[in-house]
Design a protein around this motif. Structure first.
Motif, short mmCIF file in Angstrom:
data_model
loop_
_atom_site.label_atom_id
_atom_site.label_comp_id
_atom_site.label_asym_id
_atom_site.label_seq_id
_atom_site.Cartn_x
_atom_site.Cartn_y
_atom_site.Cartn_z
N GLY A 36 4.72 2.78 -16.89
CA GLY A 36 3.68 3.59 -16.80
C GLY A 36 2.98 2.77 -16.05
O GLY A 36 2.63 2.37 -15.56
N ALA A 40 -1.98 4.21 -19.01
CA ALA A 40 -0.86 4.76 -19.44
C ALA A 40 -0.72 4.08 -20.79
O ALA A 40 -0.35 4.88 -22.38
CB ALA A 40 0.60 3.79 -19.23
N ASP A 210 2.59 7.57 -21.80
CA ASP A 210 2.29 8.80 -20.71
C ASP A 210 0.98 8.17 -21.68
O ASP A 210 1.18 9.04 -23.17
CB ASP A 210 2.56 9.83 -20.63
CG ASP A 210 1.98 10.67 -19.94
OD1 ASP A 210 1.11 10.17 -19.28
OD2 ASP A 210 2.16 11.86 -20.51
N ASN A 211 -0.17 7.82 -21.16
CA ASN A 211 -1.77 8.42 -22.04
C ASN A 211 -1.60 8.00 -23.19
O ASN A 211 -2.21 8.59 -23.94
CB ASN A 211 -2.80 10.12 -21.58
CG ASN A 211 -2.26 9.88 -20.44
OD1 ASN A 211 -2.91 9.78 -19.67
ND2 ASN A 211 -2.18 11.66 -19.93
N SER A 229 11.54 14.76 -19.85
CA SER A 229 10.43 15.04 -19.21
C SER A 229 10.66 15.09 -17.85
O SER A 229 11.14 13.95 -17.64
CB SER A 229 9.19 15.18 -19.81
OG SER A 229 8.92 13.62 -19.64
N TYR A 231 7.76 14.01 -16.50
CA TYR A 231 6.98 12.56 -16.52
C TYR A 231 8.34 11.01 -16.59
O TYR A 231 7.99 10.33 -16.12
CB TYR A 231 6.05 12.92 -17.34
CG TYR A 231 5.44 11.34 -17.41
CD1 TYR A 231 4.16 11.31 -16.66
CD2 TYR A 231 5.93 9.76 -18.48
CE1 TYR A 231 3.73 9.80 -16.66
CE2 TYR A 231 4.93 8.88 -18.54
CZ TYR A 231 3.93 9.21 -17.40
OH TYR A 231 2.59 8.07 -17.59
N ALA A 232 9.15 11.20 -17.64
CA ALA A 232 10.07 10.74 -17.54
C ALA A 232 10.81 10.52 -16.61
O ALA A 232 11.33 8.95 -16.64
CB ALA A 232 11.12 10.36 -18.44
N SER A 234 10.44 10.41 -13.35
CA SER A 234 9.45 10.25 -12.43
C SER A 234 9.07 8.86 -12.74
O SER A 234 8.94 8.12 -11.27
CB SER A 234 8.31 11.04 -12.00
OG SER A 234 7.44 10.13 -13.14
N ARG A 235 9.62 7.58 -13.27
CA ARG A 235 9.44 6.91 -14.10
C ARG A 235 10.43 5.61 -13.40
O ARG A 235 10.05 4.58 -12.96
CB ARG A 235 8.81 6.48 -15.29
CG ARG A 235 8.03 7.37 -15.72
CD ARG A 235 6.62 6.51 -14.92
NE ARG A 235 5.78 7.54 -14.08
CZ ARG A 235 5.30 7.65 -13.74
NH1 ARG A 235 4.59 5.97 -13.06
NH2 ARG A 235 4.58 8.26 -12.81
N ARG A 240 12.46 8.31 -5.62
CA ARG A 240 12.19 9.57 -5.90
C ARG A 240 12.42 10.35 -6.97
O ARG A 240 12.74 11.48 -5.51
CB ARG A 240 10.46 9.69 -6.91
CG ARG A 240 9.49 8.34 -7.25
CD ARG A 240 7.85 8.35 -7.01
NE ARG A 240 7.52 9.67 -8.33
CZ ARG A 240 6.25 9.67 -8.86
NH1 ARG A 240 5.27 9.06 -8.52
NH2 ARG A 240 6.40 10.34 -9.60
N GLY A 327 6.68 21.09 -18.19
CA GLY A 327 7.50 19.38 -17.98
C GLY A 327 8.76 19.32 -18.66
O GLY A 327 9.37 17.75 -18.68
#
Length: 331
Positions: A36, A40, A210-211, A229, A231-232, A234-235, A240, A327
């Protein structure tokens, strides 16, 4: 070695939430990478396990034993930090011996010599044992720092971005060495990074934070192929994942707001026209930066492609991901 269980762990610093109800199991003998961006909650998680910080709520157990009230020394963990943290006035040998000479371990001298010799050989620093720490290169210093943890044989190794300050070749070399050491020893290792290459190449499991919240936990391949998601997704993955408006190709589910396309999800040579904006030759592959219906996307193509700026390439999606307005993955 031992497993690590965090149950409902939360931690705040003033008004900042560092961890929020984190529940996660680090299996015995696994190499778990926490992934993260800055903030994070990765390092805070390590500090919860090590005992350097205490959770506001929740619990941490190692090997089935609750760690509440136990000091870092009592937890039988070894931590490697981003900075070398060596004793500059001591030799490499003395730095490696230092944790073994603690009153807690009381390691006999022959055992100290054996362990130091074995670890130095594995990390390829045997010829530097009598050098002062200040006489080492950055990569050698970090090898000593890692070695100082390895000599202890603790229940759990905790590593906080130990390779981030090294050059690319040293990072690559030490990735291979660390994974080999962990696999051969059966060690339990919890490792923090923001580098997805380290996560993909070393981890048996990845925890995406994430946060302060754990958004997905699984093998690198599972998270790459089945992200929960945007977010996941994109990790992991290089380049990317491309995130575009859901209807850009047509046929999106009604609840989808965006479509996610990894490079292998973009089929070239059929479909609709896109224009080449930039070509990046990287040796083993070539990245294409494309413009499609006023959207920018990146894919990969043959390393010896003759495509150039302004060329037209037909593309279509294959096995894309769809995500809703929040997302989250749409089935």
């Amino acid at each position: 070695m031992a497993d690590v269980n965090l149950t409902g762990v939360s931690k705040t610093f003033g008004e900042d939430i560092a961890l929020e109800n984190l529940t996660m199991t680090v299996p015995d003998g696994s190499f778990v990478v926490l992934l993260g961006p800055t903030g994070a909650g990765k390092t805070t998680t390590l500090r919860m396990v090590s005992g350097l910080d205490k959770p506001d709520s929740g619990s941490v157990s190692i090997g089935g034993q609750d760690m509440s009230g136990m000091t870092p020394a009592q937890r039988d963990v070894a931590m490697v930090f981003q900075q070398y943290s060596l004793y500059p006035h001591l030799s490499v040998r003395e730095n490696l011996e230092f944790p073994l000479k603690s009153p807690v371990l009381r390691t006999p001298k022959p055992e100290i010599d054996r362990k130091v010799g074995e670890v130095a050989e594995v990390l390829q620093i045997s010829h530097k044992l009598d050098n002062k720490a200040t006489e080492l290169s950055g990569g050698e210093m970090q090898r000593v720092s890692i070695g100082r943890a390895l000599v202890r044989n603790p229940s759990v190794y905790l590593m906080d971005e130990p390779l981030s300050s090294l050059d690319a070749k040293l990072r690559s070399d030490l990735r291979v060495e660390l994974k080999s050491i962990q696999a051969n020893s059966g060690a339990t290792l919890l490792y923090v990074t923001h580098d997805q290459i380290e996560a993909m190449t070393m981890a048996t499991h990845v925890g995406v934070l994430d946060n302060g919240r754990l958004v997905q936990f699984g093998s690198p391949r599972e998270i790459y192929e089945n992200p929960v998601s945007v977010y996941a997704a994109s990790r992991l993955g290089q380049p990317r994942i491309n995130v575009l408006p859901a209807e850009i190709f047509g046929g999106a589910p009604a609840s989808a707001k965006t479509i996610g396309l990894r490079p292998e999800h973009i089929v070239q040579g059929e479909g609709e026209d896109s224009m080449v904006k930039r070509v990046e030759h990287l040796g083993d592959q070539t990245r294409l930066h494309l413009s499609f219906k006023d959207q920018e996307l990146i894919t990969v193509t043959d390393a010896h492609t003759q495509l150039k700026h302004g060329d037209i390439v037909k593309i279509r999606p294959e096995n894309p991901y769809y995500f809703d307005a929040a997302g989250a993955r749409v089935a």
